[in-house]
Design a protein around this motif. Structure first.
Motif, PDB file in Angstrom:
ATOM      1  N   MET A  55       0.986   4.314  -1.407  1.00 15.94           N
ATOM      2  CA  MET A  55       1.117   5.767  -1.493  1.00 15.94           C
ATOM      3  C   MET A  55      -0.065   6.486  -0.843  1.00 15.94           C
ATOM      4  SD  MET A  55       2.504   6.075  -5.425  1.00 15.94           S
ATOM      5  CE  MET A  55       2.559   7.867  -5.342  1.00 15.94           C
ATOM      6  N   ARG A  56      -1.198   5.829  -0.810  1.00 15.21           N
ATOM      7  CA  ARG A  56      -2.427   6.453  -0.296  1.00 15.21           C
ATOM      8  C   ARG A  56      -2.447   6.574   1.211  1.00 15.21           C
ATOM      9  NH1 ARG A  56      -8.271   3.391  -1.046  1.00 15.21           N
ATOM     10  NH2 ARG A  56      -9.259   4.179   0.848  1.00 15.21           N
ATOM     11  N   ASP A  57      -1.886   5.588   1.934  1.00 13.15           N
ATOM     12  CA  ASP A  57      -2.011   5.576   3.397  1.00 13.15           C
ATOM     13  C   ASP A  57      -0.702   5.093   4.002  1.00 13.15           C
ATOM     14  OD1 ASP A  57      -2.747   4.682   6.151  1.00 13.15           O
ATOM     15  OD2 ASP A  57      -4.782   5.179   5.478  1.00 13.15           O
ATOM     16  N   PRO A  58      -0.133   5.846   4.957  1.00  9.07           N
ATOM     17  CA  PRO A  58       1.152   5.460   5.547  1.00  9.07           C
ATOM     18  C   PRO A  58       1.082   4.177   6.357  1.00  9.07           C
ATOM     19  CG  PRO A  58       0.202   7.337   6.719  1.00  9.07           C
ATOM     20  CD  PRO A  58      -0.622   7.134   5.493  1.00  9.07           C
ATOM     21  N   ARG A  59      -0.125   3.723   6.676  1.00 11.35           N
ATOM     22  CA  ARG A  59      -0.244   2.460   7.424  1.00 11.35           C
ATOM     23  C   ARG A  59      -0.046   1.241   6.530  1.00 11.35           C
ATOM     24  NH1 ARG A  59      -6.036   3.376   9.915  1.00 11.35           N
ATOM     25  NH2 ARG A  59      -6.240   4.238   7.796  1.00 11.35           N
ATOM     26  N   VAL A  60      -0.002   1.444   5.222  1.00  9.90           N
ATOM     27  CA  VAL A  60       0.193   0.342   4.282  1.00  9.90           C
ATOM     28  C   VAL A  60       1.666   0.286   3.879  1.00  9.90           C
ATOM     29  CG1 VAL A  60      -0.451  -0.669   2.074  1.00  9.90           C
ATOM     30  CG2 VAL A  60      -2.160   0.594   3.415  1.00  9.90           C
ATOM     31  N   SER A  61       2.302  -0.814   4.211  1.00  4.45           N
ATOM     32  CA  SER A  61       3.698  -1.039   3.851  1.00  4.45           C
ATOM     33  C   SER A  61       3.752  -2.149   2.809  1.00  4.45           C
ATOM     34  CB  SER A  61       4.495  -1.448   5.099  1.00  4.45           C
ATOM     35  OG  SER A  61       5.789  -1.883   4.758  1.00  4.45           O
TER      36      SER A  61
END
Length: 329
Positions: A55-61
């Motif tokens: 939720m914090r960073d869109p680069r984390v899936s």
């Protein structure tokens, strides 16, 4: 714009280091990357931590698996989800320098597309930093793009999947068991038509040794033998087998001796059997005309080749005793 690097990161976190790993990744000065965080049903996977970073960073899936599958299968699932040009397989106890991705991207600008980009690492344990096992080979490799056949010493470096970028689409499936990266690294190196190196340390591993403590269900230290058997089977089918065999053989023996010597790694009751299996592999894979290393390492090679378990243990105890006496002076 395509993503340059996909980090495949199984979320197993026995030692509570996942947050630091993710923070170091998200602090990279180079921004063109993604993180595929793989969460299975193991109690070692903190799903809430993974959720928070997703939720914090869109680069984390966050990729959720419906079983406790172990590191190898988690890596396979993450690789299938990844979209980057290159894959980097990390674990929760890895830390990257803030400019690591920038340095890797700069090197790729120089080389153009490669199949493997290998870089340096170090190990942090008990407040000491230990150099990785490939620094000299990387320093001597030079700036030119090469292959394993042209630079056989590269095949003799520790087969670690987290100190190299692998071009997406060229990465074979990780097998089950401990030491799952061994045949994957060797397959990638043997198949690579373009290999480059970056002779600087980019990643730090924060554990006593490089073995990931989380294997697939039923994994054991004896998986090491099957993984190297897979590597030699691959090498046997290579046109460069004759030139590369001694490098892989030396790496195998050093790996077996390292695991055997590392206190607590092989259970005491299993040490004779482990030594015997290692000795069988030594005799089975030894290339014709092979010359053992010099010095004390050569003595250990010789004892292993002859299957002299009792003599090996006596020699080890004598060395420890001499070290203790020297240390008291």
């Amino acid at each position: 714009m395509a993503t340059l690097i996909s980090v495949v990161l199984p979320a197993h976190d026995r030692n509570g280091q996942l947050k630091e790993c993710l923070d170091a990744l998200l602090a990279q000065s180079f921004r063109d990357f993604e993180i595929v965080l793989v969460v299975d049903t193991s109690p070692d996977c903190p799903e809430r931590v993974a959720e928070a970073y997703g939720m914090r960073d869109p680069r984390v899936s966050v990729l959720r698996l419906n079983a406790a599958v172990g590191i190898g299968r988690a890596r396979n699932a993450g690789a299938a989800r990844a979209t980057g040009d290159y894959l980097l397989f990390l674990d929760s106890d890895h830390l990257l320098d803030e400019d690591a991705f920038a340095a890797l991207a700069e090197r790729l600008e120089e080389t153009g597309e490669v199949d493997v980009l290998q870089f340096g690492h170090n190990r942090f344990y008990r407040d000491k930093v230990w150099p990785g096992g490939a620094e000299q080979v990387l320093a001597e490799a030079g700036p030119e793009v090469t292959t394993a056949a042209e630079r056989p010493a590269l095949l003799g470096t520790p087969p670690l999947v987290w100190d190299r970028l692998l071009r997406r689409g060229t990465v074979p499936a990780f097998p089950d068991g401990h030491y799952d990266e061994i045949p994957v690294v060797h397959a990638a190196m043997l198949a690579a038509r373009r290999v480059a190196v970056l002779p600087r340390e980019c990643v730090t591993i924060r554990r006593r040794h490089t073995l990931n403590p989380v294997g697939s269900p039923g994994a054991s230290q004896f998986d090491l033998f099957e993984q190297y058997a897979r590597s030699f089977e691959l090498l046997a089918g290579s046109p460069d087998a004759t030139a590369l065999w001694p490098q892989l053989f030396t790496r195998m023996v050093r790996h077996y001796l390292f695991v055997f010597d590392l206190g607590g790694c092989v259970d005491r009751s299993e040490r004779p059997q482990f030594f015997q299996r290692a000795s069988e592999h030594y005799r089975g894979y030894q290339p014709e005309g092979y010359r053992r290393p010099d010095g004390r390492e050569g003595v250990k090679f010789s004892l292993l080749s002859s299957g002299a378990y009792a003599a090996f243990e006596v020699a080890k105890l004598s060395h420890i005793a001499r070290g203790a006496v020297t240390g008291r002076r």
